[in-house]
Design a protein around this motif. Structure first.
Motif, short mmCIF file in Angstrom:
data_model
loop_
_atom_site.label_atom_id
_atom_site.label_comp_id
_atom_site.label_asym_id
_atom_site.label_seq_id
_atom_site.Cartn_x
_atom_site.Cartn_y
_atom_site.Cartn_z
N MET A 1 0.86 -1.17 0.00
CA MET A 1 0.00 0.00 0.00
C MET A 1 0.90 1.22 0.00
SD MET A 1 -1.67 2.73 1.81
CE MET A 1 -0.40 2.79 2.98
N PRO A 2 0.91 1.97 -1.08
CA PRO A 2 1.77 3.16 -1.08
C PRO A 2 1.10 4.40 -0.49
CG PRO A 2 0.94 2.75 -3.29
CD PRO A 2 0.42 1.64 -2.39
N LEU A 3 1.95 5.19 0.13
CA LEU A 3 1.60 6.55 0.53
C LEU A 3 2.14 7.42 -0.60
CD1 LEU A 3 0.77 8.83 2.48
CD2 LEU A 3 3.05 8.61 3.50
N LEU A 4 1.26 8.12 -1.28
CA LEU A 4 1.64 8.95 -2.42
C LEU A 4 1.87 10.38 -1.93
CD1 LEU A 4 -1.07 7.66 -4.92
CD2 LEU A 4 1.26 6.79 -4.59
N ILE A 5 3.00 10.96 -2.30
CA ILE A 5 3.33 12.33 -1.91
C ILE A 5 3.63 13.12 -3.18
CG2 ILE A 5 4.92 13.82 -0.65
CD1 ILE A 5 5.43 11.50 1.27
N CYS A 6 2.99 14.28 -3.31
CA CYS A 6 3.23 15.13 -4.48
C CYS A 6 4.66 15.68 -4.41
CB CYS A 6 2.22 16.27 -4.52
SG CYS A 6 2.47 17.34 -5.97
N ARG A 7 5.41 15.49 -5.47
CA ARG A 7 6.78 15.99 -5.48
C ARG A 7 6.91 17.34 -6.18
NH1 ARG A 7 9.50 14.54 -10.39
NH2 ARG A 7 8.28 13.02 -11.57
N THR A 8 5.79 17.91 -6.63
CA THR A 8 5.86 19.23 -7.26
C THR A 8 5.22 20.32 -6.42
OG1 THR A 8 3.86 18.76 -8.51
CG2 THR A 8 5.96 18.32 -9.61
N CYS A 9 4.54 19.99 -5.34
CA CYS A 9 3.90 21.01 -4.49
C CYS A 9 4.96 21.88 -3.82
CB CYS A 9 3.05 20.35 -3.40
SG CYS A 9 1.46 19.70 -3.94
N PRO A 10 4.75 23.16 -3.77
CA PRO A 10 3.70 23.94 -4.45
C PRO A 10 4.05 24.17 -5.91
CG PRO A 10 5.06 25.38 -3.11
CD PRO A 10 5.58 24.00 -2.92
N ARG A 11 3.24 23.63 -6.75
CA ARG A 11 3.48 23.59 -8.20
C ARG A 11 3.69 24.96 -8.84
NH1 ARG A 11 2.01 19.24 -11.18
NH2 ARG A 11 2.33 19.49 -13.37
N TYR A 12 2.97 25.97 -8.38
CA TYR A 12 3.03 27.27 -9.06
C TYR A 12 3.92 28.28 -8.36
CZ TYR A 12 -0.68 25.07 -11.63
OH TYR A 12 -1.38 24.18 -12.39
N ASP A 13 4.79 27.84 -7.48
CA ASP A 13 5.77 28.71 -6.83
C ASP A 13 7.14 28.23 -7.27
OD1 ASP A 13 7.54 30.04 -5.20
OD2 ASP A 13 6.42 29.68 -3.35
N ALA A 14 7.69 28.90 -8.29
CA ALA A 14 8.94 28.46 -8.90
C ALA A 14 10.08 28.32 -7.90
CB ALA A 14 9.34 29.43 -10.01
N HIS A 15 10.08 29.12 -6.84
CA HIS A 15 11.17 29.08 -5.85
C HIS A 15 10.99 27.96 -4.83
CE1 HIS A 15 12.79 32.74 -7.50
NE2 HIS A 15 11.60 33.31 -7.39
N ALA A 16 9.78 27.48 -4.66
CA ALA A 16 9.52 26.47 -3.62
C ALA A 16 9.02 25.14 -4.17
CB ALA A 16 8.49 27.02 -2.62
N THR A 17 8.89 25.03 -5.50
CA THR A 17 8.40 23.79 -6.08
C THR A 17 9.21 22.60 -5.57
OG1 THR A 17 7.26 24.47 -8.08
CG2 THR A 17 8.56 22.52 -8.28
N GLY A 18 8.52 21.60 -5.09
CA GLY A 18 9.16 20.39 -4.59
C GLY A 18 9.52 20.42 -3.12
N ASP A 19 9.47 21.58 -2.49
CA ASP A 19 9.83 21.68 -1.07
C ASP A 19 8.95 20.81 -0.18
OD1 ASP A 19 11.84 23.44 -1.71
OD2 ASP A 19 10.86 25.21 -0.85
N PHE A 20 7.65 20.82 -0.44
CA PHE A 20 6.72 20.06 0.39
C PHE A 20 7.10 18.58 0.41
CE2 PHE A 20 2.97 17.24 0.31
CZ PHE A 20 2.56 17.39 1.62
N GLY A 21 7.29 17.99 -0.74
CA GLY A 21 7.62 16.57 -0.82
C GLY A 21 8.93 16.24 -0.13
N ARG A 22 9.96 17.05 -0.36
CA ARG A 22 11.26 16.81 0.29
C ARG A 22 11.14 16.90 1.80
NH1 ARG A 22 12.81 19.58 -4.32
NH2 ARG A 22 12.76 21.60 -3.29
N GLU A 23 10.46 17.94 2.29
CA GLU A 23 10.33 18.13 3.73
C GLU A 23 9.48 17.04 4.37
OE1 GLU A 23 8.84 22.12 4.04
OE2 GLU A 23 10.72 22.98 3.31
N LEU A 24 8.37 16.65 3.73
CA LEU A 24 7.51 15.61 4.29
C LEU A 24 8.23 14.25 4.27
CD1 LEU A 24 4.80 15.03 5.59
CD2 LEU A 24 3.88 14.57 3.32
#
Length: 127
Positions: A1-24
């Protein structure tokens, strides 16, 4: 059972794209039960514009997506994934959703599973 995490969030913030996934991912890796989870980082879970999207998903089960999350939700995400994995159907009514995530369940999940909200459950109306 996978836990899916978005790796592009926040998608529309060019400076922070991907931060959410890395931090989580880092927070889950530090969690004592985080190592038991199968985590899959995916390009998008369709949570835009409410970034911070994760989902629990498994064969023959309802996919449940949460949006608007931050790294502070890591403990609740781990608990949700473990509870979901133990459930038979994956339907939100079939497993205990951590209180911190209850208000973050995607509206798409509610529409597909007809899970009553607190307001509709007390009024006797369906969502």
């Amino acid at each position: 059972m996978p836990l899916l995490i978005c790796r592009t969030c926040p998608r529309y913030d060019a400076h922070a794209t991907g931060d959410f996934g890395r931090e989580l991912n880092a927070a889950i890796a530090r969690h004592r039960q985080g190592g038991t989870l199968l985590v899959r980082n995916v390009a998008c879970l369709g949570g835009c514009p409410d970034h911070g999207a994760v989902a629990v998903d498994g064969p023959g089960k309802t996919r449940v997506r949460f949006t608007g999350l931050g790294v502070q939700h890591a403990e609740a995400v781990v608990q949700a994934a473990l509870a979901y994995e133990a459930s038979t159907s994956g339907t939100p009514a079939d497993w205990p959703i951590p209180a911190e995530l209850a208000e973050h369940i995607s509206s798409v999940t509610f529409k597909r599973t007809a899970v009553p909200t607190r307001d509709t459950a007390s009024s006797g109306m369906s969502p």
